[in-house]
Design a protein around this motif. Structure first.
Motif, mmCIF file in Angstrom:
data_model
loop_
_atom_site.group_PDB
_atom_site.id
_atom_site.type_symbol
_atom_site.label_atom_id
_atom_site.label_comp_id
_atom_site.label_asym_id
_atom_site.label_seq_id
_atom_site.Cartn_x
_atom_site.Cartn_y
_atom_site.Cartn_z
ATOM 1 N N THR A 279 0.826 -1.211 0.000
ATOM 2 C CA THR A 279 0.000 0.000 0.000
ATOM 3 C C THR A 279 0.856 1.255 0.000
ATOM 4 O OG1 THR A 279 -0.135 -0.129 2.421
ATOM 5 C CG2 THR A 279 -1.909 -1.156 1.165
ATOM 6 N N GLU A 280 1.969 1.213 0.725
ATOM 7 C CA GLU A 280 2.872 2.366 0.724
ATOM 8 C C GLU A 280 3.525 2.539 -0.643
ATOM 9 O OE1 GLU A 280 5.516 2.424 4.158
ATOM 10 O OE2 GLU A 280 4.304 0.819 5.012
ATOM 11 N N GLU A 281 3.930 1.416 -1.243
ATOM 12 C CA GLU A 281 4.549 1.494 -2.562
ATOM 13 C C GLU A 281 3.556 1.994 -3.610
ATOM 14 O OE1 GLU A 281 5.961 -2.406 -3.212
ATOM 15 O OE2 GLU A 281 7.561 -2.297 -1.715
ATOM 16 N N ALA A 282 2.290 1.555 -3.475
ATOM 17 C CA ALA A 282 1.273 2.031 -4.418
ATOM 18 C C ALA A 282 1.051 3.528 -4.265
ATOM 19 C CB ALA A 282 -0.030 1.271 -4.194
ATOM 20 N N LEU B 251 1.853 6.566 -7.056
ATOM 21 C CA LEU B 251 0.833 7.517 -7.497
ATOM 22 C C LEU B 251 1.234 8.968 -7.232
ATOM 23 C CD1 LEU B 251 -2.404 5.638 -6.361
ATOM 24 C CD2 LEU B 251 -1.520 5.891 -8.689
ATOM 25 N N GLY B 252 2.428 9.172 -6.718
ATOM 26 C CA GLY B 252 2.926 10.527 -6.531
ATOM 27 C C GLY B 252 2.813 11.076 -5.136
ATOM 28 N N ALA B 253 2.394 10.261 -4.151
ATOM 29 C CA ALA B 253 2.266 10.751 -2.780
ATOM 30 C C ALA B 253 3.642 10.830 -2.126
ATOM 31 C CB ALA B 253 1.348 9.830 -1.979
ATOM 32 N N ASN B 254 3.871 11.907 -1.382
ATOM 33 C CA ASN B 254 5.120 12.003 -0.638
ATOM 34 C C ASN B 254 4.979 11.244 0.690
ATOM 35 O OD1 ASN B 254 3.664 13.710 1.127
ATOM 36 N ND2 ASN B 254 4.275 15.518 -0.036
ATOM 37 N N THR C 19 1.547 9.836 2.429
ATOM 38 C CA THR C 19 1.381 8.398 2.601
ATOM 39 C C THR C 19 1.058 8.057 4.047
ATOM 40 O OG1 THR C 19 2.934 7.966 0.792
ATOM 41 C CG2 THR C 19 2.501 6.166 2.322
ATOM 42 N N PHE C 20 1.758 8.706 4.972
ATOM 43 C CA PHE C 20 1.503 8.429 6.382
ATOM 44 C C PHE C 20 0.113 8.922 6.790
ATOM 45 C CE2 PHE C 20 1.521 9.888 10.806
ATOM 46 C CZ PHE C 20 1.827 8.703 11.448
ATOM 47 N N ARG C 21 -0.243 10.118 6.359
ATOM 48 C CA ARG C 21 -1.501 10.720 6.812
ATOM 49 C C ARG C 21 -2.723 10.050 6.195
ATOM 50 N NH1 ARG C 21 -4.446 15.175 4.927
ATOM 51 N NH2 ARG C 21 -2.843 15.556 3.350
ATOM 52 N N ARG C 22 -2.648 9.657 4.941
ATOM 53 C CA ARG C 22 -3.828 9.149 4.246
ATOM 54 C C ARG C 22 -3.879 7.625 4.131
ATOM 55 N NH1 ARG C 22 -4.642 13.326 -0.877
ATOM 56 N NH2 ARG C 22 -4.783 15.258 0.365
ATOM 57 N N VAL C 23 -2.730 6.972 4.268
ATOM 58 C CA VAL C 23 -2.705 5.518 4.089
ATOM 59 C C VAL C 23 -2.415 4.791 5.400
ATOM 60 C CG1 VAL C 23 -1.598 3.601 2.874
ATOM 61 C CG2 VAL C 23 -1.990 5.778 1.691
#
Length: 281
Positions: A174-177, A181-184, A188-192
């Motif tokens: 999920t982090e790699e995805a 997709l362009g997330a920093n 990634t931490f806040r939304r995933v």
């Protein structure tokens, strides 16, 4: 003619539901329900006027305020740094990792009186850390700051041990995805990541807060026990017991018990809401 389907029942290691449920209820009743019921029964025998006078005394109210404020501050600190410690222990390999992991449980192993004396020795004005802090005008021992330090010490394992399984269950894909997709890292931490570990973090925060409200041994030495200033509610309970005021001690204990129960209940409600929100989104 259809062949009969034979139902295979999975064998159970423990006895049947009736016996295990009865043993569970008996065990919980002897250790939890009966003592708590006796506490409430003793407090209810005071009468409403006497009970209110015992729990609303200015000295008692000041101890409530101090216990709640320091427990909240310590739980908030542990929520932040407990997350960092759990993240490091789960995600990284480094020399001495097992030693660091074992040190997290040190507050569980140490008697609370030993930890209280140790913290007082370290943070007093003549102590190793306290002497350095005193040079910059910061006093820790015998102040509310010292109480918060003691509660941080005994509350950290609750947050770390609650978060570790949640972090271990996170999938790296999920982090790699998210990165693809362009997330920093912050996005990634806040939304995933954070929505997945939020219920565990909330549970650890609640347990640390509830433990801090009733902590006595590690706090009584470093607090200084000054009435209206650094006197915690559990100390008042012990003082009333020493004065044979059992009803007054039970009244204060009932208030702390109700506060802890309300906090845990509200946290469980919030956890259920957050899980449903994650499923719907």
């Amino acid at each position: 003619m259809t062949p009969m389907r034979m139902q295979w029942k999975q064998p159970s290691v423990l006895p049947g539901f009736g016996l295990t449920m009865g043993l569970t209820l008996t065990y919980l009743s002897l250790l939890v329900l009966i003592p708590l019921g006796a506490l409430g029964l003793r407090a209810s025998g005071m009468g409403w006027g006497e009970f209110w006078a015992a729990v609303s005394d200015p000295r008692v109210v000041a101890s409530y305020r101090l216990s709640l404020a320091t427990a909240l501050a310590a739980a908030a600190v542990n929520a932040v740094f407990g997350l960092l410690v759990a993240w490091v222990l789960v995600r990284y390999r480094f020399p001495g990792k097992r030693l660091v992991d074992a040190m997290v449980d040190l507050p569980f192993a140490l008697p609370t009186a030993v930890s209280g004396i140790t913290l007082t020795t370290l943070y007093a004005k003549t102590g190793w850390i306290g002497a350095w802090l005193d040079k910059v005008g910061i006093s820790v021992a015998y102040t509310p700051v010292g109480i918060t330090v003691a509660l941080v010490f005994i509350g950290l394992p609750f947050v770390v041990r609650t978060l570790q399984p949640a972090l271990e269950d996170l999938e790296r894909e999920t982090e790699e995805a998210a990165a693809s997709l362009g997330a920093n890292r912050w996005q990634t931490f806040r939304r995933v990541l954070f929505p997945s570990i939020w219920p565990a973090l909330l549970a650890g925060f609640a347990m640390a807060l509830a433990r801090g409200l009733g902590e006595y041994g590690s706090v009584v030495f470093i607090s200084g026990n000054l009435p209206m200033k650094t006197e915690i509610a559990p100390l008042l309970i012990v003082s009333k017991l020493e004065q044979y005021d059992y009803a007054g001690a039970c009244a204060i204990a009932v208030v702390l018990l109700a506060a802890s129960f309300a906090l845990l209940l509200s946290i469980n409600v919030l956890q259920g809401w957050s899980r449903r929100y994650q499923i719907t989104t």
